[in-house]
Design an enzyme around this catalytic site. Structure first.
Site, short mmCIF file in Angstrom:
data_model
loop_
_atom_site.label_atom_id
_atom_site.label_comp_id
_atom_site.label_asym_id
_atom_site.label_seq_id
_atom_site.Cartn_x
_atom_site.Cartn_y
_atom_site.Cartn_z
N HIS A 178 3.75 0.88 3.29
CA HIS A 178 2.81 1.45 4.49
C HIS A 178 3.35 2.77 5.53
CE1 HIS A 178 -0.31 0.65 7.79
NE2 HIS A 178 0.35 1.55 8.40
N ARG B 201 -9.38 3.35 4.64
CA ARG B 201 -9.90 2.07 4.44
C ARG B 201 -11.31 2.21 5.53
NH1 ARG B 201 -5.81 -2.49 5.85
NH2 ARG B 201 -4.98 -1.52 3.83
N GLU C 277 6.04 -3.61 6.87
CA GLU C 277 5.35 -3.32 5.35
C GLU C 277 6.21 -2.14 4.70
OE1 GLU C 277 0.68 -4.88 6.15
OE2 GLU C 277 1.20 -2.85 5.86
N HIS D 6 -5.49 2.79 8.62
CA HIS D 6 -5.91 3.23 7.58
C HIS D 6 -7.36 4.00 7.38
CE1 HIS D 6 -3.38 1.80 4.24
NE2 HIS D 6 -3.04 0.99 5.09
N ASP E 107 -0.87 2.95 1.47
CA ASP E 107 0.07 1.94 0.86
C ASP E 107 0.44 2.16 -0.60
OD1 ASP E 107 -0.50 0.62 3.18
OD2 ASP E 107 -2.12 -0.68 2.29
#
Length: 229
Positions: A211, A98, A208, A143, A150
């Site tokens: 994740h 990311r 999460e 990320h 994910d």
């Protein structure tokens, strides 16, 4: 140890503070690979490339619906894929590397308390002003180091996602892997994903179920910001 951020321009995060000096990068470093070139059967639903996400718009830095990871993370994920294929399952990947500029976009969105149009779907039980304090939005994301992703599981024959009890990116305690309000089958599906990832060197995140981060990530202190193209 101070984290290094590799990105084209400094920015002030919504939480305040001064951003560090940065470097420009327009292309992935040699240590990164396109995950689709390493995995043979995985499917992709890159949510931040479109509007089907908690921001409700394409996120900065996502110029293509592609996923990049560091080579060690992608190779470890190939092992996960091979194991799961024996049981008739495949991977559905939502996000990998990311860009740091995307994390900044999340921060700006979280600071705009007037924008509540995705609340019912993504954070129905949390006040937007509390998303930072409760850990659902962060000033930095693992990320951006390139070894976090994910994902979920799908039935290879039908293409249907396994029921994990909550959708991806629901900001709620119900999304925590250890939550007991979901059904036994949903908990079993979460464990199946987590067990496969852990066997190949990934570490789950406590808030999460989707994740995971490679335990021995090659860039534990470096945050990258090349665009996804």
């Amino acid at each position: 140890m101070i984290d290094r951020i590799v990105k084209p321009a400094a920015f002030a995060l919504a939480m305040g503070g001064i951003a560090p000096a940065v470097e420009a990068q327009d292309a992935p470093p040699a240590a990164f690979v396109d995950v689709a070139s390493v995995l043979t059967g995985a499917r992709f639903d890159v949510r931040y490339h479109g509007a089907d996400n908690f921001v409700g718009a394409r996120v900065d830095g996502y110029e293509a619906a592609r996923c990049y990871l560091t080579r060690p993370a992608a190779q470890a994920l190939a092992g996960v894929e091979a194991d799961l294929r024996k049981t008739g399952l495949e991977l559905l990947i939502f996000d990998c590397y990311r860009p740091t500029r995307a994390v900044a976009h999340f921060a700006r969105w979280a600071a705009d308390l007037a924008d509540q149009h995705t609340k019912a779907r993504y954070y129905p039980d949390v006040d937007k002003k509390d998303l930072f304090a409760e850990g659902y939005i962060a000033a930095r994301s693992g990320h951006s180091r390139g070894s976090t992703l994910d994902l979920t599981l799908i039935d290879a024959a039908s293409g249907r996602e396994l029921d994990m009890g909550t959708p991806f990116d629901l900001f709620s305690p119900r999304s925590w892997p250890g939550d007991t309000s979901v059904t036994p089958q949903q908990r079993a599906n979460r464990r199946m994903l987590a067990d496969a990832m852990v066997r190949h060197g990934f570490v789950p995140f406590e808030k999460e179920w989707w994740h995971f981060t490679l335990a021995n990530e090659p860039f534990p202190d470096t945050y990258f910001d090349f665009p996804i193209r």
